[in-house]
Design an enzyme around this catalytic site. Structure first.
Site, mmCIF file in Angstrom:
data_model
loop_
_atom_site.group_PDB
_atom_site.id
_atom_site.type_symbol
_atom_site.label_atom_id
_atom_site.label_comp_id
_atom_site.label_asym_id
_atom_site.label_seq_id
_atom_site.Cartn_x
_atom_site.Cartn_y
_atom_site.Cartn_z
ATOM 1 N N HIS A 18 0.945 -0.810 0.090
ATOM 2 C CA HIS A 18 -0.232 -0.280 0.070
ATOM 3 C C HIS A 18 0.931 0.845 -0.263
ATOM 4 C CE1 HIS A 18 -4.158 -2.011 1.560
ATOM 5 N NE2 HIS A 18 -3.675 -3.158 0.977
ATOM 6 N N ASP A 130 -5.654 6.283 1.651
ATOM 7 C CA ASP A 130 -5.498 4.492 1.275
ATOM 8 C C ASP A 130 -7.126 4.523 1.365
ATOM 9 O OD1 ASP A 130 -3.769 1.914 1.297
ATOM 10 O OD2 ASP A 130 -5.373 1.602 2.633
#
Ligand code: UPG
Length: 483
Positions: A18, A130
């Protein structure tokens, strides 16, 4: 003195799959320079990265190195202004499941993120979160800032999450009991048995995915690490509202493949040196992401399958995680492998017991196929180099990725994974899949051709007039106008 450059705030989740692509998107935004330079030549945009760090006991071993490297490389590039701020540490939530843990961990940092953003000297153009951080959309709303979501997986997974709040109302039972198929517009019907792991059973992980899927609708835009030409039908179905009938889906920016490449070291890695001695496209590479490791009986099955396939192989074999950690340890190959395996496969096989330079390996001409867990970064890295795959999904959304790679994109051959028995693959099945991937049969040939076409699509997308460059430009221009 306040900087005149507007800043874009990035809030990643700090695991490699990520963090790395989010930082790379940020750097590409700076590089695109779409906002133009200020009159005095200072960059028109800077990045502020807010890090909610897991404590060392829970941190992936490679994370500190990634942050150190990124911070150093950012300051090396003249004109790049990238600042990292660590948010104050928070207590860890109790562990009830991966998606639940990540979502609550990030939620706990909301007030710290609010304070950090409010205290910035620079004008804030936008905040990019995110996709596990949609709780922080409350923060961006309260501060009157546009909040974008960065989606680290495929558009197919995004489509499922956007559809999940409605599906949740339509399907009363757990998806693992449902049977049949789920209609995801733009994809062939998806067998319910191949839905992502946290979707299969209604529980806290599932509830969080429903929550994130509904909150995506509030974002100023969704930035997706995919390529428009790889998933055209799914993206069209998202854009024309078929995923969420009657609602306007936020703008989607397909900016992938967002891959970050380091300059290769002066002395090539041992795996790369071994590959140098192998014929072109002769080696099957096996690697299972940042968390992939197998129980000893499965290791024996893999070893037997590889040995019987007769093909050359490079196998990243990791040991089981220690108690309390999700991350594999270095493997003790002598202990795990069948007796005599290394001698019998000497010359045609290499077993690597720790983190491997996956991108350099996939870039090597000797690699002809990839047995992968189907994490989205690994998938994009494989396609970037035109390497066909045999997906072996283990957790998260990987079963859905595998379905899409085999049935929709055709860039992978199918391998039978017994999900009811912990994603078991028997030796004979691995042998069959490896042969299918590497031999001259029609299935492997087709996957190779499709992977070569996908490679061209990926490279065109990030070339001058490509779709991902255009999306990135549109995004940065939009952010510049908001600041
Ligand atoms: N990698 C290495 N060496 C290794 C193992 C991994 O370099 O020995 C790298 C690999 O090149 C890739 C990354 O680590 O860049 C792994 O990323 P990914 O393939 O996405 O797998 P995960 O780390 O498992 O990523 C999580 C989820 C996955 C999801 C992804 C993005 O498990 O299912 O697609 O996040 O959301």
């Amino acid at each position: 003195m306040a900087s005149s450059a507007a800043t874009v705030v990035l809030i990643p989740f700090c695991v490699s799959g990520h963090l790395t692509p989010m930082l790379e998107v940020g750097k590409r935004m700076l590089r695109s320079r779409c906002c133009g330079d200020d009159d005095d030549g200072r960059p028109a945009m800077s990045l502020t990265v807010l890090l909610a760090q897991l404590p060392e006991s829970h941190r992936a071993p490679e994370i500190d190195e990634i942050i150190r490297r990124e911070a150093a490389s950012a300051s090396e590039h003249s004109g790049f202004d990238v600042r990292f701020h660590c948010l104050p540490a928070e207590e860890l939530p109790d562990f009830r499941g991966g998606e639940d843990f990540i979502s609550r961990f990030m939620q706990q940092h909301a007030s710290h993120a609010r304070e950090a953003i409010a205290g910035l000297e620079s004008r804030v153009a936008a905040v990019v979160l995110d996709w596990f951080c949609t709780t922080l959309l409350d923060v961006t709303r309260d501060l009157g800032l546009p909040g974008y979501v960065f989606f680290t997986s495929a558009a197919s997974m995004l489509s499922l999450l956007l559809r999940l709040p409605a599906l949740d109302k339509e399907v009363a039972v757990d998806f693992e009991e449902m049977g049949g198929a789920v209609d995801l517009p733009g994809l062939p019907p998806v067998p319910a048995a191949l839905l992502p792991t946290p979707v299969m059973k209604k529980g806290c992980n599932y509830e969080w995915l429903v929550y994130h899927g509904s909150r995506f609708m509030e974002a100023a835009g969704i930035i997706v690490n995919t390529v428009a030409e790889l998933e055209p039908a799914v993206l069209e179905a998202i854009a024309d509202g078929r995923c969420v009938p009657g609602r306007r889906v936020p703008a989607i920016y397909t900016v992938g493949p967002v891959l970050s490449f380091k300059t290769p070291p002066e002395k090539p890695h041992e795996c790369v040196r071994w590959l140098d001695a192998q014929p072109r496209a002769s080696v099957v590479f096996l690697c299972f992401g940042s968390m992939g490791s197998f129980a000893p009986p499965q290791v024996l099955e893999i070893a037997a399958g590889l040995e019987r396939s007769g093909h050359r192989f490079l196998w990243v074999l990791r040991g089981r995680p220690p108690a309390g950690s999700p991350y594999p340890t270095d493997a003790d190959a002598d202990e795990l492998l069948p007796e005599g395996f290394l001698e019998r496969t000497k010359g045609r096989g290499m077993v690597w017991p720790t983190w491997a330079p996956q991108k350099d390996i996939l870039a090597h001409a000797a690699v002809g196929g990839f047995v992968t867990h189907g994490g989205w970064n690994s998938t994009l890295e494989s396609l970037w180099h035109g390497v066909p795959m045999a997906p072996w999904p283990l957790y998260a959304e990987q079963h859905l990725n595998a379905f899409e790679l085999v049935r929709d994109m055709g860039v992978a051959v199918e391998m039978e994974v017994d999900r009811k028995r912990g994603n078991l693959v028997e030796a004979a099945e691995l042998e069959r899949a490896v042969r299918c991937l590497m031999d001259e049969g029609s299935e492997g040939r087709m996957a190779r051709e499709k992977a070569a076409a996908a490679k061209a699509a990926c490279r065109n997308a990030v070339d001058g007039g490509g779709s991902s460059i255009a999306a990135l430009r549109k995004l940065t221009q939009e952010m510049a106008h908001m600041s």
